[in-house]
Design a protein around this motif. Structure first.
Motif: not given
Length: 246
Positions: A4-8, A12-13, A15-22, A228-232
């Protein structure tokens, strides 16, 4: 680490990547829109340069912002007499890769009490005697000057307030009018044409900053792609490779 901790953490990562990309993508698009605005402005300036010359009487009466705005970047030919005692040399103004001065002289218009400040051209600096004024000829009697109209004298970076004198760093119309007592119109004529009176007039075209906005857009889109590349790589590709090996 529990599942569950790993999933959270992954959420969060993501979400942060999505916000940064947007955010970076939207900033890149905004810079492109600013570039489009500057391109439209540049086209408008070029269209103004092709309009008929502004009559001298209209230039003389330009004393309010709403009167000045329609005149900007248009051509005008002014006739009058130079006021050489009020000539000013603006320092640290290069032209064609050489250091020198912009030379400004007030022109009292013929048949009027109005005075227009004329940016007459560029003269080289004497490096052996830095306070020496360049040899600029100022004809006496009636003269004509043709050029483009602007609402201010081009400014250069300056530390502190500019002192009065023949050589100075910058010049503001209102301050110069108060200093000299001259009834200056709220426009400046940037004289054009071939070299004369010891002055060059190889003026750079008006800068609208289009390239700057394209540069900023490239940086924002580059950062967007990097996020995007770092997240992927770290959140998709590498975990997949690890699981496939185990």
């Amino acid at each position: 680490m529990t599942s569950s901790t790993y999933g959270w953490r992954r959420a969060l990562i993501a979400l942060a990547a999505g916000v940064g990309i947007a955010l970076t993508f939207s900033l890149g698009r905004w810079q492109l829109s600013r570039a489009d605005e500057k391109i439209a402005l540049q086209a408008a300036l070029q269209a103004r340069e092709n309009l008929p010359p502004v009559p001298a009487t209209q230039v003389a009466g330009a004393t309010a912002p709403e009167q000045v705005a329609p005149l900007l970047h248009r051509e005008a030919t002014l006739t009058g007499e130079w006021l050489p005692a009020q000539t000013v040399f603006l320092d640290n103004r290069p032209m064609a890769g050489r250091a020198g001065f912009y030379v400004l002289t007030p022109l009292r218009l013929a048949g009027s009490s109005a005075v227009v400040l004329v940016l007459r051209g560029w003269a080289p600096r004497n490096f052996q005697q830095r306070d020496a004024l360049p040899p600029v000829a100022t004809p006496q009697g009636p003269v004509s000057a043709t050029g483009r109209l602007a609402d201010r004298v081009p400014a250069a970076f300056s530390l502190g307030r500019d002192a009065a004198g023949r050589i100075r760093q910058n010049l503001a119309l209102d301050a110069f009018s108060a200093e000299t007592g001259l009834p200056l119109a709220h426009v400046v004529l940037q004289q054009t044409g071939p070299a004369s009176d010891g002055l060059l007039r190889d003026w750079p075209p008006p800068a609208t900053g289009v390239d700057k906005h394209y540069g900023y857009a490239f940086q924002w889109f580059g950062l967007c792609a990097l996020i995007a590349l770092l997240f992927i790589w770290f959140q998709v590709a590498r975990p997949f490779l690890r699981s496939s090996r185990s």
